[in-house]
Design a protein around this motif. Sequence first.
Motif, short mmCIF file in Angstrom:
data_model
loop_
_atom_site.label_atom_id
_atom_site.label_comp_id
_atom_site.label_asym_id
_atom_site.label_seq_id
_atom_site.Cartn_x
_atom_site.Cartn_y
_atom_site.Cartn_z
N GLY A 84 -56.98 -7.66 24.57
CA GLY A 84 -57.51 -6.38 24.14
C GLY A 84 -58.60 -5.85 25.04
N HIS A 85 -58.28 -4.80 25.85
CA HIS A 85 -59.31 -4.21 26.71
C HIS A 85 -59.21 -2.68 26.72
N GLU A 86 -58.75 -2.14 25.60
CA GLU A 86 -58.75 -0.68 25.42
C GLU A 86 -59.44 -0.42 24.08
N LEU A 105 -59.10 3.68 28.14
CA LEU A 105 -60.00 2.67 28.74
C LEU A 105 -59.29 1.74 29.72
N CYS A 106 -57.94 1.64 29.63
CA CYS A 106 -57.22 0.93 30.70
C CYS A 106 -56.11 1.82 31.26
N ALA A 107 -55.15 2.23 30.41
CA ALA A 107 -54.03 3.04 30.92
C ALA A 107 -54.55 4.32 31.57
N GLY A 160 -63.69 -1.05 28.36
CA GLY A 160 -62.41 -1.21 29.05
C GLY A 160 -62.17 -2.64 29.49
N CYS A 161 -61.70 -2.80 30.72
CA CYS A 161 -61.26 -4.11 31.20
C CYS A 161 -62.39 -4.98 31.72
N LEU A 162 -63.56 -4.37 31.99
CA LEU A 162 -64.66 -5.09 32.63
C LEU A 162 -65.84 -5.22 31.67
N VAL A 211 -52.86 -1.60 23.03
CA VAL A 211 -52.07 -2.78 23.41
C VAL A 211 -51.48 -2.53 24.79
N CYS A 212 -52.06 -3.19 25.80
CA CYS A 212 -51.66 -3.02 27.20
C CYS A 212 -50.64 -4.10 27.56
N HIS A 213 -49.73 -3.75 28.49
CA HIS A 213 -48.76 -4.77 28.91
C HIS A 213 -49.46 -5.96 29.54
N SER A 214 -50.66 -5.75 30.10
CA SER A 214 -51.42 -6.87 30.67
C SER A 214 -51.80 -7.89 29.59
N ASP A 215 -51.99 -7.42 28.34
CA ASP A 215 -52.29 -8.35 27.24
C ASP A 215 -51.14 -9.35 27.09
#
Length: 350
Positions: free
Chosen positions: A62-64, A158-160, A88-90, A40-44
């Motif tokens: 969700g990108h992790e 995958l993101c952080a 990841g994010c891409l 859970v990324c803050h970007s979510d």
Amino acid sequence: MNTTHAYAAADAKSPLAPFEFKRRDLRDHDVQMDVLFCGVCHSDLHTARNEWKNAVYPVVPGHEIVGRVTAIGPEVTKYKVGDLVGVGCLVDSCRTCASCAEGLEQYCENGFVGTYNGPDRITGENTYGGYSTNLVVDEEFVLRVPPNLDPAGVAPLLCAGITTYSPLRTWGAGPGKKVGIVGLGGLGHMGVKLAHAMGAHVVLFTTSASKVEDAKRLGADEVVISKNAGEMAAHANSFDLIVNTVAAQHDLNPFIGLLKRDGTLTLVGAPEHDHPSPQVFNLIFKRRRLAGSLIGGIAETQEMLDFCGEHGITADIEMIPMQKINDAYERMLKSDVKYRFVIDLDSLRK
Ligand code: NAP
Ligand code: ZN
Ligand code: ZN
């Protein structure tokens, strides 16, 4: 394709709620996976609540993502059914521009395709992320997960992980370098672990006095309470690099004043409202640099995963079922997570 169970934001104000849809049929180079874990990324949260003013609803964040391959398209060569993989994010980019040619898909000059909040390059449809039971991604955007690492703790890499690894590498973190990390959240705690493993002298800046001991355990050589002007002054003119992960607007001048001549403050935190412009003289008198950095390309993300495999690095996580996501968002806003929530997607398969 079977029904995919997910959680989505229907608009900027509503809590996330159950949502069902179908993933696309496999294209020639597609890998299909069951999602096991999703960080859970803050970007979510920024996206679900449209804080960046670009959300396309419904948003399935969700990108992790760590998953297990369940099917492959006829032309797939890199993965087989049963492989443990990461996303990841891409999930796509133009693959032909100068940035893509350099392996910097995140800076694709024609726009990368995000794992969520799309649009897909072929159909134009909105992409849906890892808060879901399964995922379909082109093999070129799928990563190998080192087998020695705990898969749930790998998800946040995958993101952080890559978002802090990339600037640390770009600006040469390593032995003999003094590196600051601002904010001990999801990104920040990975920044501390990675900079420490690269051999830098690591100083963690936090607003939370309660995190000092954790920061040292995670690999910080020193910890500074950034609200304390005296503690900050002790580090004036001394940093080669500071990576700022803070998710909220704040004054950058106190951090710029800590850079030595030619030092760099790199912003990765992406708050809803811009930071106030820093003092110009604070930059020009020591030829200091203010920079930014966006996630990392696919090749560098694989390099980061392999580095983490070699050094035994994963995120410190708190596992939650999907149904607790709205509580998790509120706790993230209070900096009350040590240090990344990870969703167990089995909670949606029951
Ligand atoms: P997070 O887990 O919420 O961590 C953010 C940390 O910032 C908090 O733990 C807190 O650390 C500090 N902080 C929060 N509010 C603050 C305030 N008002 N003043 C000072 N410090 C504050 O978030 P994250 O998932 O690590 O993400 C951080 C930011 O990076 C978000 O804006 C996210 O969107 C962005 N991001 C950017 C990229 C990129 O490619 N550039 C990629 C991923 C995420 P302390 O308690 O230690 O002070
Ligand atoms: Zn992220
Ligand atoms: Zn491109």
